[in-house]
Design an enzyme around this catalytic site. Sequence first.
Site, PDB file in Angstrom:
ATOM      1  CG  HIS A 123       6.540  -0.015   4.598  1.00 44.09           C
ATOM      2  ND1 HIS A 123       6.927   0.097   5.907  1.00 44.09           N
ATOM      3  CD2 HIS A 123       5.192   0.040   4.593  1.00 44.09           C
ATOM      4  CE1 HIS A 123       5.855   0.193   6.664  1.00 44.09           C
ATOM      5  NE2 HIS A 123       4.789   0.162   5.889  1.00 44.09           N
ATOM      6  CG  ASP A 154       2.298   2.598   5.600  1.00 43.81           C
ATOM      7  OD1 ASP A 154       1.829   1.670   6.290  1.00 43.81           O
ATOM      8  OD2 ASP A 154       3.396   3.134   5.838  1.00 43.81           O
ATOM      9  CE1 TYR A 208       2.934  24.231  -1.359  1.00 48.46           C
ATOM     10  CE2 TYR A 208       3.008  26.060   0.169  1.00 48.46           C
ATOM     11  CZ  TYR A 208       2.577  25.515  -1.016  1.00 48.46           C
ATOM     12  OH  TYR A 208       1.800  26.254  -1.873  1.00 48.46           O
TER      13      TYR A 208
END
Length: 145
Positions: A22, A64, A113
């Site tokens: 998670h 999530d 990035y």
Amino acid sequence: MLRGIDPVLSPELLRILRAMGHGDDIVIADANFPAESCAAELVRLDGLSAPQVTRAILSVMPLDDFVDDPVCSMAIVGDANTLPPVVALMQSVIDEVADKPAAIKPLERFAFYERARAAFAIVQTGETRHYGNLLLKKGVIASPE
């Protein structure tokens, strides 16, 4: 072969998705993304589009729902308010497949990035449309009781 598992999900990618916990992130990257230099773990799915891979991953992985931005894309440099066509397609996939759909939040290129370097894994696709990059945060699978 397994029943009910999208054939896009290779054994290596299934292992990674199962191992993620998670809050871990996975990046779906286009063919131009510097995946080799950014990835802790890299899976290559050359020849597949970013929307195809997004669909396959979300068929087995929840997003999530404890965070405001479980899905992020790389914002267009110099035009952060424009949604790239390939990202619009991935939003359609998320709306259709995710158990708890979320709006894609654009991130500035270097912020994307940075998050990619910290991600659990990067899946590099054969996507040739510009800005075909997505970051997905894994959620929790609820207990059946």
